[in-house]
Scaffold this active site. Structure first.
Site, short mmCIF file in Angstrom:
data_model
loop_
_atom_site.label_atom_id
_atom_site.label_comp_id
_atom_site.label_asym_id
_atom_site.label_seq_id
_atom_site.Cartn_x
_atom_site.Cartn_y
_atom_site.Cartn_z
CG ASN A 143 -0.21 -0.05 2.51
OD1 ASN A 143 0.50 0.88 2.86
ND2 ASN A 143 -0.33 -1.17 3.23
NE ARG A 144 -1.95 5.12 -3.98
CZ ARG A 144 -1.33 5.16 -5.16
NH1 ARG A 144 -0.09 5.59 -5.24
NH2 ARG A 144 -1.96 4.77 -6.25
#
Ligand code: CTP
Ligand code: CA
Length: 227
Positions: free
Chosen positions: A34-35
């Site tokens: 994820n970011r």
């Protein structure tokens, strides 16, 4: 030098912070992630050290300098983070779970690189353990648990459900759709929900200042418990 001018209101306490994303391998060259940049967790670890705590930082892959004075333990997967956190949980006073833990991982990890085939493919995912929920179940009276929640909608409702559902003392919720908030920014816009019912809505601020605000609340709770 900075530590000398910072109030030592976490002196003598053991603090565990988790940060960054986790990486869930699919094959030797691919992963699901994820970011998360890790900035919020690193800021918390740094701030807790400056306030006098002994700090362990369990971090997923992040491109950040480890904060000086902090014991850093690197992990990749949610499973590894689970093991690392559970191993240290009994001996800490405060846990802050800023990591963005993958909820699912590829059910099977291929030992060889997967070759492309056909016009579509499906990947079966398996559920990862919820580390924070497990800590909530094991929490002792002297321990303080702080969780995060990244939301795009129904922030208050989702935040309160996580606060009580995981047996937390504080929950830091951020609306990741707001400009300058959440993943991969230097700033954040958060609301801090307490088990005591107190909700603090903070304006857009640098993650280092958000970290100070979170530790202000945690330090107060820890002090009130120690009488
Ligand atoms: N968390 C965790 N272990 C997981 C998933 C989440 O410890 N397997 C922790 C995160 O570190 C964070 C908190 O739980 O402190 C909330 O994460 P979030 O993704 O917002 O909530 P979830 O409970 O996973 O719910 P959902 O993703 O469905 O909104
Ligand atoms: Ca999640």
């Amino acid at each position: 030098i900075e530590k000398l001018v910072t109030p030592q209101d976490l002196a003598g306490l053991d603090v565990l912070v988790t940060a960054g994303p986790t990486r869930e391998p699919l094959d030797p060259v691919r992963y699901l992630s994820n970011r998360s940049s890790g900035k919020m967790g690193y800021a918390l670890a740094r701030a807790a050290f400056l306030r006098g705590a002994r700090v362990r930082l369990v971090t997923g892959p992040a491109h950040l300098m480890p904060p000086p004075g902090v014991e850093v333990q690197r992990v990749e997967t949610a499973g590894e983070m689970y093991e690392a956190v559970l191993q240290h949980f009994d001996s800490v006073d405060l846990v802050i779970k800023a990591a963005a833990v993958a909820d699912y991982r590829p059910g099977e990890v291929s030992p060889q690189k997967i070759k492309k085939q056909g016009q579509a493919m499906q990947i079966e995912l398996a559920r990862n353990p919820d580390i924070l929920a497990e800590l909530g179940r094991r929490k002792k009276a002297h321990q303080l648990l702080v969780g995060f929640a990244a939301e795009t909608n129904d922030l208050e409702q989702n935040a309160l459900a996580k606060l009580t559902g995981k047996n937390l003392d504080l929950l830091v919720a951020n609306d990741v759709t707001l400009p300058g908030a959440g993943f991969d920014h230097d700033t954040n816009v958060v609301r801090i929900f307490g088990r005591d019912g107190v909700v603090e809505a903070l304006p857009l601020m640098d993650k280092n200042r958000v970290a100070q605000k979170i530790l202000d609340r945690a330090a107060k709770l820890l002090q009130s418990r120690q009488g």
